[in-house]
Structures are given as structure tokens and as C-alpha cells.
Write an enzyme that holds these catalytic residues in place. Structure first.
Site, PDB file in Angstrom:
ATOM      1  N   LYS A   1       5.730   3.868  29.662  1.00  0.00           N
ATOM      2  CA  LYS A   1       4.517   4.468  29.568  1.00  0.00           C
ATOM      3  C   LYS A   1       3.282   3.920  30.506  1.00  0.00           C
ATOM      4  O   LYS A   1       3.432   2.976  30.892  1.00  0.00           O
ATOM      5  CB  LYS A   1       4.019   4.534  28.270  1.00  0.00           C
TER       6      LYS A   1
ATOM      7  N   ASP B   1       1.625   0.206  20.179  1.00  0.00           N
ATOM      8  CA  ASP B   1       2.121   1.172  21.076  1.00  0.00           C
ATOM      9  C   ASP B   1       3.359   2.007  20.506  1.00  0.00           C
ATOM     10  O   ASP B   1       3.711   2.913  21.339  1.00  0.00           O
ATOM     11  CB  ASP B   1       2.451   0.654  22.448  1.00  0.00           C
TER      12      ASP B   1
HETATM   13  O1  C5P Z   1      -0.028  -4.404  18.013  1.00  0.00           O
HETATM   14  P1  C5P Z   1       0.424  -5.225  18.872  1.00  0.00           P
HETATM   15  O2  C5P Z   1       1.187  -6.299  18.269  1.00  0.00           O
HETATM   16  O3  C5P Z   1       1.209  -4.617  19.859  1.00  0.00           O
HETATM   17  O4  C5P Z   1      -0.816  -5.884  19.629  1.00  0.00           O
HETATM   18  C1  C5P Z   1      -0.750  -7.132  20.362  1.00  0.00           C
HETATM   19  C2  C5P Z   1      -2.229  -7.794  20.221  1.00  0.00           C
HETATM   20  O5  C5P Z   1      -3.024  -6.952  20.987  1.00  0.00           O
HETATM   21  C3  C5P Z   1      -2.709  -7.998  18.963  1.00  0.00           C
HETATM   22  O6  C5P Z   1      -2.529  -8.972  18.301  1.00  0.00           O
HETATM   23  C4  C5P Z   1      -4.207  -7.651  19.014  1.00  0.00           C
HETATM   24  O7  C5P Z   1      -4.687  -9.002  19.531  1.00  0.00           O
HETATM   25  C5  C5P Z   1      -4.393  -6.730  20.127  1.00  0.00           C
HETATM   26  N1  C5P Z   1      -4.633  -5.442  19.998  1.00  0.00           N
HETATM   27  C6  C5P Z   1      -5.899  -5.139  19.534  1.00  0.00           C
HETATM   28  N2  C5P Z   1      -6.314  -3.634  19.404  1.00  0.00           N
HETATM   29  C7  C5P Z   1      -5.456  -2.884  19.439  1.00  0.00           C
HETATM   30  C8  C5P Z   1      -3.940  -3.153  19.886  1.00  0.00           C
HETATM   31  C9  C5P Z   1      -3.552  -4.554  20.084  1.00  0.00           C
HETATM   32  O8  C5P Z   1      -6.780  -5.797  19.322  1.00  0.00           O
HETATM   33  N3  C5P Z   1      -5.540  -1.358  19.152  1.00  0.00           N
END
Ligand code: C5P
Length: 291
Positions: free
Chosen positions: A15, A136
């Protein structure tokens, strides 16, 4: 998708974030986002087969510290009581690159489980499962073009562009999404206005263009080589370039594959990984979230 003697082969797309704004920080520690996301023609290839337990293999010399396919299949086993799945993953999408490769693989694993075991689980439950794996992942249950809000779990599909081509460039170092988000300052937050206007432009069929990325100033502060890569891509393409997600992949709109490939050869001379891709409309497999 193809299926031979109960092996399901799936091509999971990457993406791009055509625009991504961070609106602020949430009480749960995540950030409130608004983004226009687009699946593109760069794919990982996965094979899935029903099995007595979960067994995941990544082909080649790829090191995946957080194997999202394994986590997705384990979650599917816990939530939907399937026996198990054997999977192989061939990584083509660069890892930790802002292209959502791991998230797309995880969504493909959830959708493959649904297909192999004829699950009738509704879209809402798939979104919940996907969000538990990563912010994502829910988008990839829809794919195509979508407005993505909340932490990443509120998806509104929007009209797919008839034709859109992009030149991608990756400077070759991984970036931790968590590091970029944790370095964000309130000055980096914005209203979401640019991203909503871009979504409206896509809906009425305007020429493809880029919005903004709130993570770009932070990422270029943390990784100065990224700023150089963006400047080079803008010089080569004569058009604005944008970071995808938390990077480090950067991209620009090109008028078609020929112009894109000329830019690709010039960017490869700097030693960068580069690809020309087009927007793709569909998820890796039939999805309960897409009619
Ligand atoms: O959700 P995911 O594990 O992919 O996110 C990785 C990191 O990115 C999270 O630990 C967080 O620190 C940050 N993040 C965030 N807000 C979001 C998505 C991700 O702060 N909406």
C-alpha cells in the site's frame, strides 16, 4: 488467488499512503489518524494449506522479527477454532518500509483461513481481528482506495482511480514505526483537511496527486539520508515526492510506466531500490468486507 490440490496461492499487495495526517494522541497511547490508502501492484506471494497445526515458513534469507502471518494464523485458531494452516511466504515487498507488506500478509492469512475453512464470520469481526494484529491490517480487508480513520480501523472505500502510476524509491534502511510516532510533537499534528480534500478529489475522478504526510518531518529529522532521497526523487521526477507511512519508502505520481521506468533507472544509479507500480482495486482474496 489460485488453488491447486488444496494449496491456496495468494498475492498480497503493498500500500501507499497518498496522504496521512496525525490529528492527535489518543488516551490508549496510539495516534488518531486520517489517511487515504491505496493498494499497488507490488506483491508478496503466500501459499496456504490446511494442516494439523500452524507452521509458517519464510523463503529466502529474510529476517522477520515480528512474523505477522504466524500471529494472524494463531489468532484465527484461537478465535475461530480452526485446526491449523501450513504457510510459506515469499517476501518481495521491502520489510519495515512503510509499504504495509507485513500487514498485507496478515490480512491475506486471515482471508485465506476464511476461504480454506469456509468461515461465515462477518466483516466487523474480521476488522476486530485485523486491528488486534496491527493498525494497518484492517485496510487490507478492503484494499483498493480507502479513507482510513481512527487508529486505522475505520475504513471507507472510495472510488478507485481509473489509472494511476507511481514511482517508488527505498533508500535501503528499515524504519521503526513506533520510533517515528514516539518522536511526533503536537506541532506535527494537523486538522485532516488536506487528506479529506484529497479523498474528495479521488471520488470525483481528478488526476492522481499527493496530499501530505505528518510523519515526514519527523522521519527526515531522525534519518537525514531520507531527506536526501526525497530531494533526489523530486529532482528526477520534477514532481513532489511523499513518504509512505513511516517510511522510508518515498514515492511520486508518474504519468505512465515509460516515464516511471526512466525515473526508476535514474534512481537506481544512486543505489536505491526502485519500482514502478499501478493502483490495484481488489483485496488478495474475496473478503467479507467487499461485496
Ligand atoms: O499498530 P501497530 O503495531 O502497527 O503500530 C506500530 C506502532 O506505531 C505502535 O506501537 C504505535 O507506537 C504507533 N502507532 C500510533 N498510532 C497509530 C498507529 C501506530 O501511535 N494510529
Amino acid at each position: 488467488m489460485s488453488a491447486t490440490s488444496d494449496v491456496l496461492t495468494v498475492h498480497a499487495p503493498a500500500k501507499l499512503n497518498l496522504s496521512l495526517e496525525v490529528l492527535g494522541k489518543r488516551p490508549d497511547g496510539y495516534h488518531e489518524l486520517v489517511s487515504v490508502m491505496q493498494t499497488v501492484s507490488l506483491y508478496d506471494t503466500l501459499n496456504f494449506q490446511p494442516h494439523a497445526c500452524i507452521q509458517t515458513t519464510t523463503l529466502g534469507e529474510v529476517n522477520l522479527p515480528n512474523d505477522l502471518v504466524d500471529r494472524a494464523l494463531t489468532l484465527a485458531q484461537e478465535w475461530w477454532h480452526i485446526p491449523g494452516v501450513r504457510s510459506t511466504l515469499q517476501k518481495i515487498i521491502p520489510v519495515a518500509a512503510g509499504l504495509g507488506g507485513g500487514s498485507s500478509d496478515a490480512a491475506a492469512a486471515l482471508l485465506a483461513t476464511r476461504h480454506l475453512f469456509a468461515l461465515s464470520t462477518p466483516c466487523t469481526e474480521f476488522i476486530e481481528a485485523a486491528a488486534a494484529l496491527g493498525s494497518d491490517v484492517p485496510f487490507f480487508l478492503f484494499a483498493g482506495t480507502a479513507l482510513v480513520e481512527g487508529r486505522g480501523e475505520r475504513i471507507t472505500p472510495i472510488r478507485h482511480p481509473d489509472s494511476a502510476w507511481y514511482l517508488l524509491v527505498n533508500p535501503g534502511f528499515p524504519i521503526s514505526t513506533a520510533d517515528v510516532f514516539s518522536a511526533l510533537e503536537p506541532e506535527d499534528w494537523s486538522s485532516g483537511h488536506v487528506t479529506h480534500s484529497l479523498a474528495s478529489a479521488v471520488i470525483i475522478g481528478e488526476e492522481p496527486r499527493l496530499g501530505v504526510n505528518s510523519l515526514q518531518p519527523v522521519a527526515t529529522r531522525l534519518y537525514p539520508d531520507l531527506a536526501r532521497c526525497i530531494r533526489r526523487l523530486e529532482d528526477v521526477s520534477g514532481a513532489p515526492a511523499l513518504l509512505s507511512g513511516s517510511g522510508p519508502t518515498v514515492f511520486t505520481v508518474v504519468s505512465g510506466p515509460d516515464v516511471g521506468n526512466q525515473g526508476r533507472s535514474r534512481m537506481e544509479r544512486y543505489g536505491y531500490w526502485s519500482r514502478v507500480v499501478t493502483a490495484v482495486p481488489s483485496p488478495a482474496l474475496p473478503s467479507p468486507c467487499r461485496s
